[in-house]
Write a protein that holds these residues in place. Structure first.
Motif, mmCIF file in Angstrom:
data_model
loop_
_atom_site.group_PDB
_atom_site.id
_atom_site.type_symbol
_atom_site.label_atom_id
_atom_site.label_comp_id
_atom_site.label_asym_id
_atom_site.label_seq_id
_atom_site.Cartn_x
_atom_site.Cartn_y
_atom_site.Cartn_z
ATOM 1 N N LEU A 151 5.637 20.879 34.318
ATOM 2 C CA LEU A 151 6.355 19.793 34.492
ATOM 3 C C LEU A 151 6.986 19.231 33.551
ATOM 4 O O LEU A 151 8.050 18.468 33.471
ATOM 5 C CB LEU A 151 5.454 18.811 35.491
ATOM 6 N N MET A 152 6.498 18.983 32.256
ATOM 7 C CA MET A 152 6.643 18.518 31.125
ATOM 8 C C MET A 152 7.802 19.290 30.331
ATOM 9 O O MET A 152 8.404 18.628 29.467
ATOM 10 C CB MET A 152 5.483 18.000 30.222
ATOM 11 N N LYS A 153 7.872 20.509 30.572
ATOM 12 C CA LYS A 153 9.033 21.401 29.784
ATOM 13 C C LYS A 153 10.380 20.950 29.902
ATOM 14 O O LYS A 153 10.929 20.969 28.559
ATOM 15 C CB LYS A 153 8.715 22.885 30.309
ATOM 16 N N GLN A 154 10.694 20.402 30.897
ATOM 17 C CA GLN A 154 11.988 19.879 30.780
ATOM 18 C C GLN A 154 12.391 18.637 29.875
ATOM 19 O O GLN A 154 13.600 18.496 29.272
ATOM 20 C CB GLN A 154 12.412 19.535 32.389
ATOM 21 N N TYR A 155 11.331 17.843 29.896
ATOM 22 C CA TYR A 155 11.309 16.644 28.926
ATOM 23 C C TYR A 155 11.190 17.287 27.607
ATOM 24 O O TYR A 155 12.035 16.778 26.530
ATOM 25 C CB TYR A 155 10.141 15.529 29.228
ATOM 26 N N VAL A 156 10.316 17.993 27.150
ATOM 27 C CA VAL A 156 10.103 18.568 25.801
ATOM 28 C C VAL A 156 11.300 19.264 25.220
ATOM 29 O O VAL A 156 11.859 19.009 24.049
ATOM 30 C CB VAL A 156 8.948 19.593 25.942
ATOM 31 N N ALA A 157 12.198 19.853 26.069
ATOM 32 C CA ALA A 157 13.469 20.636 25.740
ATOM 33 C C ALA A 157 14.413 19.856 25.240
ATOM 34 O O ALA A 157 15.106 20.168 24.431
ATOM 35 C CB ALA A 157 14.098 21.235 26.942
ATOM 36 N N VAL A 168 13.603 11.848 21.086
ATOM 37 C CA VAL A 168 15.081 11.804 21.080
ATOM 38 C C VAL A 168 15.739 10.624 20.056
ATOM 39 O O VAL A 168 16.415 10.815 19.446
ATOM 40 C CB VAL A 168 15.558 11.957 22.555
ATOM 41 N N GLN A 169 15.167 9.383 20.516
ATOM 42 C CA GLN A 169 15.523 8.230 19.629
ATOM 43 C C GLN A 169 15.353 8.253 18.284
ATOM 44 O O GLN A 169 16.252 7.678 17.421
ATOM 45 C CB GLN A 169 14.869 6.925 20.384
ATOM 46 N N SER A 170 14.248 8.962 17.653
ATOM 47 C CA SER A 170 13.960 9.074 16.357
ATOM 48 C C SER A 170 14.466 10.320 15.875
ATOM 49 O O SER A 170 14.277 10.591 14.485
ATOM 50 C CB SER A 170 12.452 8.926 16.260
ATOM 51 N N THR A 188 13.843 17.416 23.092
ATOM 52 C CA THR A 188 13.619 17.121 21.718
ATOM 53 C C THR A 188 13.818 18.048 20.760
ATOM 54 O O THR A 188 13.712 18.018 19.525
ATOM 55 C CB THR A 188 12.083 16.611 21.675
ATOM 56 N N MET A 189 14.224 19.500 21.080
ATOM 57 C CA MET A 189 14.314 20.402 20.514
ATOM 58 C C MET A 189 15.307 20.330 19.352
ATOM 59 O O MET A 189 16.388 19.871 19.716
ATOM 60 C CB MET A 189 14.632 21.713 21.236
ATOM 61 N N THR A 190 14.878 20.702 18.262
ATOM 62 C CA THR A 190 15.853 20.744 16.936
ATOM 63 C C THR A 190 15.962 22.040 16.418
ATOM 64 O O THR A 190 15.085 22.845 16.627
ATOM 65 C CB THR A 190 15.494 19.484 15.831
ATOM 66 N N SER A 191 16.760 22.338 15.333
ATOM 67 C CA SER A 191 17.025 23.602 14.736
ATOM 68 C C SER A 191 15.808 24.018 13.923
ATOM 69 O O SER A 191 15.474 25.199 13.673
ATOM 70 C CB SER A 191 18.259 23.680 13.737
ATOM 71 N N GLY A 192 14.754 22.924 13.802
ATOM 72 C CA GLY A 192 13.672 23.562 12.780
ATOM 73 C C GLY A 192 12.413 24.072 13.887
ATOM 74 O O GLY A 192 11.654 24.662 13.227
ATOM 75 N N VAL A 193 12.351 23.716 14.868
ATOM 76 C CA VAL A 193 11.467 24.386 15.719
ATOM 77 C C VAL A 193 11.475 25.792 15.887
ATOM 78 O O VAL A 193 12.238 26.418 16.446
ATOM 79 C CB VAL A 193 11.537 23.868 17.234
ATOM 80 N N LEU A 194 10.341 26.435 15.734
ATOM 81 C CA LEU A 194 10.079 27.882 15.710
ATOM 82 C C LEU A 194 9.092 28.289 16.809
ATOM 83 O O LEU A 194 8.880 29.428 17.001
ATOM 84 C CB LEU A 194 9.875 28.565 14.335
ATOM 85 N N SER A 195 8.684 27.453 17.552
ATOM 86 C CA SER A 195 7.592 27.696 18.311
ATOM 87 C C SER A 195 7.903 26.874 19.911
ATOM 88 O O SER A 195 8.346 25.882 19.701
ATOM 89 C CB SER A 195 6.152 27.613 18.151
ATOM 90 N N GLY A 196 7.250 27.479 21.151
ATOM 91 C CA GLY A 196 7.399 26.718 22.294
ATOM 92 C C GLY A 196 6.073 26.219 22.358
ATOM 93 O O GLY A 196 5.164 26.436 21.705
ATOM 94 N N LEU A 197 5.941 25.743 23.897
ATOM 95 C CA LEU A 197 4.653 25.150 24.202
ATOM 96 C C LEU A 197 3.979 26.034 24.511
ATOM 97 O O LEU A 197 4.045 27.302 24.836
ATOM 98 C CB LEU A 197 4.872 24.164 25.528
ATOM 99 N N GLY A 198 2.534 25.879 24.191
ATOM 100 C CA GLY A 198 1.426 27.084 24.971
ATOM 101 C C GLY A 198 0.679 27.718 23.652
ATOM 102 O O GLY A 198 -0.428 28.189 23.810
#
Length: 344
Positions: free
Chosen positions: A24-30, A131-133, A32-42
């Motif tokens: 359920l939370m994956k849609q919200y986490v998505a 997102v705000q930060s 916040t993704m920026t170019s530096g993220v190299l991994s997903g949840l889990g």
């Protein structure tokens, strides 16, 4: 996922509820993704690649905090989609005080019982704060702890990491008498002093639903207003003028937080009439018969952050902050002396 345990469920921990909460939370986490993220949840750890463009001597800056007893207001109002903003704000607003730019955030949610939809609402607020930060939400943990927390309550804490060039770390020792202190307005009580707030109002559902004409809404709505996140305004400010110091006004108010950014031999002189006190603080003081000194030593009083610049840069600094969507004004000046803060 073929993972379940009836025995563990009978003990109060439903691992399948945890898996549902993550979905359920994956849609919200998505968001916040920026170019530096190299991994997903889990995974077992969140991976983040720092962009070193324009940074010759990278210094990592970290901060951690929680929401505190403001959560009691959220429980009573059954509103859980904003406290995550508070959690992010309390962390990122700290690390920007030395000039760092937030990069990523992790959260920790401990619950008496895992209600996936409630967890998702909490995380939606965390994501909004990220997102705000401009920070990526790269991981977190939800712990179901039956018998430790009541089934309808939880605790929420977070951890943020930012980066700053070593040569651009703010240097409070460059401050001098005559420098101007600028206030950046808060959105309300933010996330500090709620033990006193709850005592003053004897907080319950009925009291929170009471409408106050001076507030323009109910007490609950005002108290649950999320903490301002000042990242974008401060980043704009740092690009516009030479900033000497920044203070995040949290628990302990003016008297505890402002001196943390002052060198020995200098104090902040603030004119009481200059402080644009928000109505909620007047209501707290009047209802609880709280001395003004205690108010300024507990709450932000309408000032979420203070910034010190040379007096010749004051107008430009205020313009930069206002253009970033926040409200700023001259609060006082630095004077010689070891008094910390003088409100006169």
């Amino acid at each position: 996922m073929n993972s379940y345990s009836n025995s563990y469920k009978e003990a109060g921990v439903d691992v399948t509820a945890g898996y549902k909460a993550v979905e359920l939370m994956k849609q919200y986490v998505a968001r916040t993704m920026t170019s530096g993220v190299l991994s997903g949840l889990g995974g077992f750890g969140g991976l983040f690649e720092l962009d070193m463009t324009g940074i010759s001597k990278p210094v990592l800056v970290s901060g951690t905090d929680g929401v505190g007893t403001k959560l009691k207001i959220a429980f009573l109002m059954d509103k859980h989609d904003t406290v995550g903003i508070d959690c992010v704000a309390m962390c990122v607003n700290d690390i920007i005080c030395c000039g760092a730019k937030p990069q990523f955030f992790l959260d920790y949610i401990a619950v008496g019982k895992n209600y996936p939809e409630k967890i998702a609402k909490i995380v939606s607020g965390v994501a909004e704060g990220c997102v705000q930060s401009g920070a990526a939400l790269i991981g977190g943990e939800t712990a179901e702890m039956p018998g430790f927390y009541p089934v309808d309550e939880y605790d929420l804490a977070g951890f943020a990491v930012g980066v700053v060039d070593k040569d651009k770390i703010l240097k409070p020792d460059t401050q001098k008498a005559g420098d101007v202190m600028i206030a950046i307005k808060s959105s309300g009580v933010h996330s500090n002093g709620f033990s006193l707030v709850r005592k003053v109002f004897t907080v319950n559902e009925s009291n929170l639903a009471r409408h106050y004409s001076d507030l323009g809404t109910t007490l609950g709505n005002v108290l649950l207003t999320p903490t301002k996140i000042y990242v974008k305004a401060v980043m704009k400010l740092l690009d516009s003028v030479k900033v000497k110091s920044i203070s995040h006004i949290t628990g302990g108010g003016f008297y505890e937080n402002i001196p943390r950014s002052l060198p020995d031999g200098l104090s902040a002189k603030i004119e009481r009439k200059a402080v644009q006190v928000l109505p909620i603080f007047d209501l707290i003081a009047q209802t609880g018969n709280i001395p003004e000194r205690d108010m300024f030593n507990t709450f932000n009083m309408g000032v979420g952050m203070t910034v010190v610049v040379d007096k010749n840069d004051a107008d430009k600094a205020i313009s930069a902050i206002n253009s970033a969507g926040e409200e700023a004004y001259v609060l006082g000046e630095l004077v010689e002396g070891d008094y910390g803060v003088v409100i006169c």
